[in-house]
Design an enzyme around this catalytic site. Sequence first.
Site, PDB file in Angstrom:
ATOM      1  N   HIS A  87       0.843  -1.204   0.000  1.00 38.16           N
ATOM      2  CA  HIS A  87       0.000   0.000   0.000  1.00 38.16           C
ATOM      3  C   HIS A  87       0.880   1.257   0.000  1.00 38.16           C
ATOM      4  CE1 HIS A  87      -3.456   2.473   1.717  1.00 38.16           C
ATOM      5  NE2 HIS A  87      -2.435   3.143   2.202  1.00 38.16           N
ATOM      6  N   GLU A  88       1.894   1.291   0.853  1.00 42.54           N
ATOM      7  CA  GLU A  88       2.770   2.470   0.930  1.00 42.54           C
ATOM      8  C   GLU A  88       3.558   2.657  -0.367  1.00 42.54           C
ATOM      9  OE1 GLU A  88       2.147   4.402   3.224  1.00 42.54           O
ATOM     10  OE2 GLU A  88       1.162   3.028   4.606  1.00 42.54           O
ATOM     11  N   HIS A  91       1.508   4.321  -2.862  1.00 45.82           N
ATOM     12  CA  HIS A  91       1.543   5.783  -2.666  1.00 45.82           C
ATOM     13  C   HIS A  91       2.761   6.370  -3.384  1.00 45.82           C
ATOM     14  CE1 HIS A  91      -1.727   6.505   0.056  1.00 45.82           C
ATOM     15  NE2 HIS A  91      -1.227   5.844   1.075  1.00 45.82           N
ATOM     16  N   HIS A  97      -5.168   7.857  -1.621  1.00 46.57           N
ATOM     17  CA  HIS A  97      -6.139   6.860  -1.171  1.00 46.57           C
ATOM     18  C   HIS A  97      -7.380   6.855  -2.063  1.00 46.57           C
ATOM     19  CE1 HIS A  97      -4.045   7.390   2.865  1.00 46.57           C
ATOM     20  NE2 HIS A  97      -3.854   6.141   2.513  1.00 46.57           N
ATOM     21  N   TYR A 143      -9.392   2.836   2.785  1.00 43.87           N
ATOM     22  CA  TYR A 143      -9.396   2.580   4.223  1.00 43.87           C
ATOM     23  C   TYR A 143     -10.556   1.666   4.606  1.00 43.87           C
ATOM     24  CZ  TYR A 143      -5.934   6.094   5.727  1.00 43.87           C
ATOM     25  OH  TYR A 143      -4.795   6.810   5.977  1.00 43.87           O
TER      26      TYR A 143
HETATM   27 ZN   LIG Z   1      -2.154   5.074   2.780  1.00 43.05          ZN
END
Ligand SMILES: [Zn+2]
Length: 227
Positions: A87-88, A91, A97, A143
């Site tokens: 996930h990071e 980014h 997100h 999220y």
């Molecule tokens: Zn994130």
Amino acid sequence: MNAVKTIWSDATVHFTISKELAHRESEVYAAFKMITDATCIRFQKHTNELNYLKIQDGKGCASYIGCRGGVQSVFFGPACSVGNLCHEIIHALGFYHEHTRTDRDQHVTVNWQSIKPNKKRNFKVKRGDTFNLPYDLNSIMHYGQYFFSVDGSPTVLPKRSGVKMGQRTHLSQLDVQRLNKLYHCGKDLLATACHQMFHLTSFCPTTLTHISSFRRADEIAEKAFGY
Ligand SMILES: [Zn+2]
């Protein structure tokens, strides 16, 4: 997903893994593999490249958005899973997100009063490129219901019932599509070069003199989650 324009040249990300993470190298490679299995994006060990990711230990899991120019940290704290790290890294590849897309209010309800005050910025709408692909509750970049709750009540709720959000185990089909679109995977080289030269995409700077103009990317920081 919701993307910025500062992406990594040639769909290639160079990286280092800090010494203190030596015992977790296999997890770092597993996170890379989640991306390389499904896209043309490649990760290569840093030698003398100007721009690269430094995977390092930290309190939580965190990354900057997009390629910022120069060395750029990705934090892989003790509580972060392989999926959290993936996930990071997404980014760092250029994605905000999923729940910050401009059309998110059609799909989820954000309960601002339930969000920890210092984490409210992680829920602010971002005007990134969505490639006209549908909103994706199953995205690895979305999220879950209780992320950053101040009191255990939901921070973000799906408008449809029976939907799970916040998975950190795999790239959704739409995650794969958007990564491949942002990085022009599967396109011929000439078309890709033209696209890069004439519009839409500004690549990482290759000289130091240009770096300052690329320092605008948003910084995000977030804690690890159970999955
Ligand atoms: Zn994130």
